[in-house]
Motif scaffolding. Structure first.
Motif, PDB file in Angstrom:
ATOM      1  N   GLU A  39       0.907  -1.285   0.171  1.00 55.03           N
ATOM      2  CA  GLU A  39       0.099  -0.177   0.090  1.00 55.03           C
ATOM      3  C   GLU A  39       0.974   1.470  -0.106  1.00 55.03           C
ATOM      4  OE1 GLU A  39      -3.306   0.488  -0.641  1.00 55.03           O
ATOM      5  OE2 GLU A  39      -3.011  -1.803  -0.966  1.00 55.03           O
ATOM      6  N   ILE A  43       2.256   2.666  -6.964  1.00 52.65           N
ATOM      7  CA  ILE A  43       1.709   2.082  -8.088  1.00 52.65           C
ATOM      8  C   ILE A  43       0.201   1.888  -8.069  1.00 52.65           C
ATOM      9  CG2 ILE A  43       3.907   0.797  -8.618  1.00 52.65           C
ATOM     10  CD1 ILE A  43       2.643  -1.618  -7.343  1.00 52.65           C
ATOM     11  N   SER A  44      -0.430   1.630  -9.431  1.00 57.56           N
ATOM     12  CA  SER A  44      -1.822   1.584  -9.488  1.00 57.56           C
ATOM     13  C   SER A  44      -2.387   0.499  -8.451  1.00 57.56           C
ATOM     14  CB  SER A  44      -2.095   1.485 -10.932  1.00 57.56           C
ATOM     15  OG  SER A  44      -1.559   0.076 -11.247  1.00 57.56           O
ATOM     16  N   ASN A  45      -3.490   0.491  -8.489  1.00 57.84           N
ATOM     17  CA  ASN A  45      -4.267  -0.623  -7.521  1.00 57.84           C
ATOM     18  C   ASN A  45      -4.479  -1.731  -8.294  1.00 57.84           C
ATOM     19  OD1 ASN A  45      -4.700   1.194  -5.307  1.00 57.84           O
ATOM     20  ND2 ASN A  45      -6.634   1.767  -5.927  1.00 57.84           N
ATOM     21  N   LYS A  46      -4.562  -1.654  -9.640  1.00 56.63           N
ATOM     22  CA  LYS A  46      -4.431  -2.974 -10.655  1.00 56.63           C
ATOM     23  C   LYS A  46      -3.499  -3.748 -10.413  1.00 56.63           C
ATOM     24  CE  LYS A  46      -5.658  -4.242 -15.249  1.00 56.63           C
ATOM     25  NZ  LYS A  46      -4.402  -4.970 -15.596  1.00 56.63           N
ATOM     26  N   LEU A  47      -2.070  -2.909 -10.529  1.00 62.51           N
ATOM     27  CA  LEU A  47      -0.841  -3.439 -10.440  1.00 62.51           C
ATOM     28  C   LEU A  47      -0.606  -4.074  -9.136  1.00 62.51           C
ATOM     29  CD1 LEU A  47       1.686  -4.603 -11.667  1.00 62.51           C
ATOM     30  CD2 LEU A  47       2.593  -2.256 -11.594  1.00 62.51           C
ATOM     31  N   LYS A  48      -0.993  -3.325  -7.983  1.00 62.37           N
ATOM     32  CA  LYS A  48      -0.909  -4.002  -6.750  1.00 62.37           C
ATOM     33  C   LYS A  48      -1.655  -5.317  -6.596  1.00 62.37           C
ATOM     34  CE  LYS A  48      -0.384   0.438  -4.286  1.00 62.37           C
ATOM     35  NZ  LYS A  48      -0.864   1.660  -3.343  1.00 62.37           N
ATOM     36  N   LYS A  90       6.189  -4.297 -15.304  1.00 62.86           N
ATOM     37  CA  LYS A  90       5.133  -3.438 -15.152  1.00 62.86           C
ATOM     38  C   LYS A  90       5.503  -2.194 -14.228  1.00 62.86           C
ATOM     39  CE  LYS A  90       1.518  -6.013 -16.688  1.00 62.86           C
ATOM     40  NZ  LYS A  90       0.101  -6.720 -16.394  1.00 62.86           N
ATOM     41  N   GLU A  94       5.727   1.964 -14.117  1.00 64.41           N
ATOM     42  CA  GLU A  94       5.066   2.843 -13.300  1.00 64.41           C
ATOM     43  C   GLU A  94       5.815   3.491 -12.458  1.00 64.41           C
ATOM     44  OE1 GLU A  94       1.658   1.542 -11.451  1.00 64.41           O
ATOM     45  OE2 GLU A  94       0.748   0.467 -13.179  1.00 64.41           O
TER      46      GLU A  94
END
Length: 117
Positions: A39, A43-48, A90, A94
């Motif tokens: 968290e 980085i993006s939530n999608k990548l997380k 990825k 980012e």
């Protein structure tokens, strides 16, 4: 966005690694080994989500109850490493310019294979 802090001397980390481990988030300090809360990584939530899904599969090539490699364990680990390398690309995209990112592949299956031969 503030820098990710760890246990290194300078406290501000510039080098991260993506690495799977049982029960850990997959982003680490490449210098001191500090495990970061995903968290806290910008980085993006999608990548997380993709990273956590990948991390949660870490060690599926081991029968933990029997403490041994499952059939096709080396191949399963190799596929996990390929997915991890793609996810690292990825993350690198980012975080471009902010951090240096590297992938640390798992070699646990080979260790288990050698342990019993």
């Amino acid at each position: 966005m503030t820098d990710v802090l760890c246990f290194c001397e300078q406290k501000e980390n510039q080098e991260l690694k993506v690495e799977g481990d049982v029960g850990a988030d997959p982003i680490w300090c490449n210098q001191c080994g500090c495990n970061f809360d995903l968290e806290d990584i910008p980085i993006s939530n999608k990548l997380k989500s993709e990273l956590m899904e990948w991390a949660n599969k870490y060690g599926e090539w081991i029968d933990w109850g029997q403490d041994q490699l499952i059939p096709n364990g080396i191949e399963i680990e190799e596929e996990h490493n390929k997915q991890g390398a793609k996810l690292t690309e990825k993350v690198n995209k980012e975080l471009r310019g902010k951090y240096r990112i590297r992938f640390s592949s798992s070699t646990m299956a080979r260790m288990y294979a050698n342990k019993y031969h």
